[in-house]
Scaffold this motif. Structure first.
Motif, PDB file in Angstrom:
ATOM      1  N   GLU A  54       0.700  -1.060   0.187  1.00 36.02           N
ATOM      2  CA  GLU A  54      -0.039  -0.005   0.017  1.00 36.02           C
ATOM      3  C   GLU A  54       0.750   1.297  -0.206  1.00 36.02           C
ATOM      4  N   ASN A  55       2.166   1.279   0.674  1.00 34.44           N
ATOM      5  CA  ASN A  55       2.944   2.378   0.957  1.00 34.44           C
ATOM      6  C   ASN A  55       3.998   2.460   0.086  1.00 34.44           C
ATOM      7  N   MET A  56       4.128   3.518  -0.481  1.00 35.26           N
ATOM      8  CA  MET A  56       5.386   3.686  -1.262  1.00 35.26           C
ATOM      9  C   MET A  56       5.944   5.142  -0.766  1.00 35.26           C
ATOM     10  N   PHE A  57       7.342   5.379  -0.890  1.00 32.35           N
ATOM     11  CA  PHE A  57       8.251   6.427  -0.410  1.00 32.35           C
ATOM     12  C   PHE A  57       9.266   6.702  -1.621  1.00 32.35           C
ATOM     13  N   TRP A  58       9.643   8.265  -1.550  1.00 32.30           N
ATOM     14  CA  TRP A  58      10.589   8.579  -2.378  1.00 32.30           C
ATOM     15  C   TRP A  58      11.529   9.430  -1.242  1.00 32.30           C
ATOM     16  N   TYR A  59      12.713   8.966  -1.368  1.00 29.21           N
ATOM     17  CA  TYR A  59      13.673   9.693  -0.437  1.00 29.21           C
ATOM     18  C   TYR A  59      14.760  10.642  -1.410  1.00 29.21           C
ATOM     19  N   ARG A  60      15.547  11.297  -0.678  1.00 24.14           N
ATOM     20  CA  ARG A  60      16.851  11.681  -1.397  1.00 24.14           C
ATOM     21  C   ARG A  60      18.041  11.323  -0.417  1.00 24.14           C
ATOM     22  N   GLN A  61      18.975  10.865  -0.652  1.00 21.68           N
ATOM     23  CA  GLN A  61      20.407  10.579  -0.098  1.00 21.68           C
ATOM     24  C   GLN A  61      21.297  11.438  -0.398  1.00 21.68           C
ATOM     25  N   ASP A  62      22.074  12.064   0.643  1.00 24.91           N
ATOM     26  CA  ASP A  62      23.068  13.039   0.604  1.00 24.91           C
ATOM     27  C   ASP A  62      24.008  12.678   1.569  1.00 24.91           C
ATOM     28  N   PRO A  63      25.174  12.780   1.213  1.00 26.61           N
ATOM     29  CA  PRO A  63      26.384  12.484   2.191  1.00 26.61           C
ATOM     30  C   PRO A  63      26.103  13.193   3.760  1.00 26.61           C
ATOM     31  N   LEU A  97      23.847  13.474   5.679  1.00 26.25           N
ATOM     32  CA  LEU A  97      22.325  13.771   5.737  1.00 26.25           C
ATOM     33  C   LEU A  97      21.447  12.665   5.726  1.00 26.25           C
ATOM     34  N   GLY A  98      22.008  11.482   5.338  1.00 25.25           N
ATOM     35  CA  GLY A  98      21.335  10.252   5.635  1.00 25.25           C
ATOM     36  C   GLY A  98      20.274  10.184   4.498  1.00 25.25           C
ATOM     37  N   LEU A  99      19.153   9.746   4.764  1.00 27.56           N
ATOM     38  CA  LEU A  99      17.894   9.793   3.748  1.00 27.56           C
ATOM     39  C   LEU A  99      16.983  10.814   4.236  1.00 27.56           C
ATOM     40  N   ARG A 100      16.175  11.710   3.485  1.00 26.52           N
ATOM     41  CA  ARG A 100      15.515  12.329   3.715  1.00 26.52           C
ATOM     42  C   ARG A 100      14.158  12.427   3.021  1.00 26.52           C
ATOM     43  N   LEU A 101      12.834  12.036   3.531  1.00 30.58           N
ATOM     44  CA  LEU A 101      11.579  11.888   2.965  1.00 30.58           C
ATOM     45  C   LEU A 101      10.990  12.946   2.094  1.00 30.58           C
ATOM     46  N   ILE A 102      10.963  12.859   0.840  1.00 31.09           N
ATOM     47  CA  ILE A 102      10.626  13.856  -0.213  1.00 31.09           C
ATOM     48  C   ILE A 102       8.893  13.806   0.038  1.00 31.09           C
ATOM     49  N   TYR A 103       8.429  12.677  -0.494  1.00 38.50           N
ATOM     50  CA  TYR A 103       6.659  12.482  -0.432  1.00 38.50           C
ATOM     51  C   TYR A 103       6.552  11.046  -0.123  1.00 38.50           C
ATOM     52  N   PHE A 104       5.359  10.645   0.303  1.00 38.56           N
ATOM     53  CA  PHE A 104       4.919   9.169   0.459  1.00 38.56           C
ATOM     54  C   PHE A 104       3.385   9.067   0.172  1.00 38.56           C
ATOM     55  N   SER A 105       3.199   7.811  -0.325  1.00 36.86           N
ATOM     56  CA  SER A 105       1.594   7.507  -0.824  1.00 36.86           C
ATOM     57  C   SER A 105       1.164   6.345   0.015  1.00 36.86           C
ATOM     58  N   MET A 119      -3.199   8.832  -3.518  1.00 42.33           N
ATOM     59  CA  MET A 119      -3.049   9.534  -2.271  1.00 42.33           C
ATOM     60  C   MET A 119      -1.755   9.893  -1.995  1.00 42.33           C
ATOM     61  N   LYS A 120      -1.395  11.179  -1.455  1.00 39.92           N
ATOM     62  CA  LYS A 120      -0.013  11.360  -1.112  1.00 39.92           C
ATOM     63  C   LYS A 120      -0.091  12.345  -0.075  1.00 39.92           C
ATOM     64  N   GLU A 121       1.424  12.361   0.724  1.00 36.43           N
ATOM     65  CA  GLU A 121       1.489  13.303   1.801  1.00 36.43           C
ATOM     66  C   GLU A 121       2.904  13.895   1.545  1.00 36.43           C
ATOM     67  N   LYS A 122       3.199  14.983   1.966  1.00 31.16           N
ATOM     68  CA  LYS A 122       4.492  15.537   2.015  1.00 31.16           C
ATOM     69  C   LYS A 122       5.452  14.976   3.107  1.00 31.16           C
ATOM     70  N   GLY A 123       6.598  14.836   2.553  1.00 35.27           N
ATOM     71  CA  GLY A 123       7.537  14.547   3.627  1.00 35.27           C
ATOM     72  C   GLY A 123       8.164  15.738   4.207  1.00 35.27           C
ATOM     73  N   ASP A 124       9.487  15.507   4.567  1.00 36.02           N
ATOM     74  CA  ASP A 124      10.470  16.492   5.126  1.00 36.02           C
ATOM     75  C   ASP A 124      10.740  17.842   4.061  1.00 36.02           C
ATOM     76  N   ILE A 125      11.085  17.271   2.942  1.00 34.18           N
ATOM     77  CA  ILE A 125      11.624  18.331   1.680  1.00 34.18           C
ATOM     78  C   ILE A 125      10.785  18.062   0.679  1.00 34.18           C
ATOM     79  N   PRO A 126       9.510  18.549   0.430  1.00 36.03           N
ATOM     80  CA  PRO A 126       8.831  18.420  -0.714  1.00 36.03           C
ATOM     81  C   PRO A 126       9.055  19.109  -1.595  1.00 36.03           C
TER      82      PRO A 126
END
Lengths: 115, 114
Positions: free
Chosen positions: A30-39, A41-49, A54-61
């Motif tokens: 059901e759930n899917m996620f997009w992250y970006r990974q930068d040295p 900073l680890g992984l930061r969530l952009i959006y998830f569904s 249906m979608k929700e904003k993550g930390d850096i949309p």
């Protein structure tokens, strides 16, 4: 085994281009996620569904949008690519039916370079 | 908001030895999940081990074990009998009971030397 695939391993785009990153999972999650990974900073969530359309904003949309027209597919869109969006992009999926803390399963990643 | 901190950006260990990776987190929740993920060079991120906060017993998966200290909000990963294939980035992650999202630490790059 859960399989999460991403459309490209490497992409090179020009500033201002519209960029599509696609992710497909084959486990009916059901759930899917997009992250970006930068040295550092680890992984930061952009959006998830959590469901189709249906979608929700993550930390850096900011600067990104997403689309989920089918359950197995989740697309990340960079409307007008900028150099600060050069990064590794990771897609993940998880199931709310799984009583195991909803482990996320990751794709191989797309390394995007914006020139 | 939860935060996850991995204070060791890089570590190295000799093959066959034991190494411990540190992770601390900050939350006001009482029920949550903690994870260690491994990302080998140019390969897919995979789950190493998972811990439910309501369980007092530390999770173990073969050579991998955790030291979960709930009061101290600490969740370290111990790798015993290190192997060359353990060379990877390791990420600690937190998920609260109600939500779907993971919060990741900055990662620790582990190199296992022959």
């Amino acid at each position: 085994d859960v399989k999460v695939t991403q459309s490209s391993r490497y992409l090179v785009k020009r500033t201002g281009e519209k960029v599509f990153l696609e992710c497909v999972q084959d486990m009916d999650h059901e759930n899917m996620f997009w992250y970006r990974q930068d040295p550092g900073l680890g992984l930061r969530l952009i959006y998830f569904s959590y469901d189709v359309k249906m979608k929700e904003k993550g930390d850096i949309p900011e600067g990104y949008s997403v689309s989920r027209e089918k359950k197995e597919r989740f697309s990340l869109i960079l409307e007008s690519a900028s150099t600060n969006q050069t990064s590794m992009y990771l897609c993940a999926s998880s199931s709310t039916r799984e009583f195991s803390g909803e482990t996320q399963y990751f794709g191989p990643g797309t390394r995007l370079l914006v020139l | 908001a939860q935060t996850v901190t991995q204070s060791q950006p890089e570590m190295s260990v000799q093959e066959a030895e034991t190494v411990t990776l540190s992770c601390t987190y900050d939350t006001s929740e009482s029920n949550y999940y903690l994870f260690w993920y491994k990302q080998p060079p140019s390969r897919q991120m995979i789950l190493v081990i998972r811990q439910e906060a309501y369980k007092q017993q530390n999770a173990t998966e073969n050579r991998f074990s955790v030291n979960f200290q709930k009061a101290a909000k600490s969740f370290s990963l111990k790798i015993s009998d290190s192997q060359l294939g353990d060379t990877a980035m390791y990420f600690c992650a937190f998920k609260n009971n109600a939500g779907n999202m993971l919060t990741f630490g900055g990662g620790t790059r582990l190199m296992v030397k022959p």
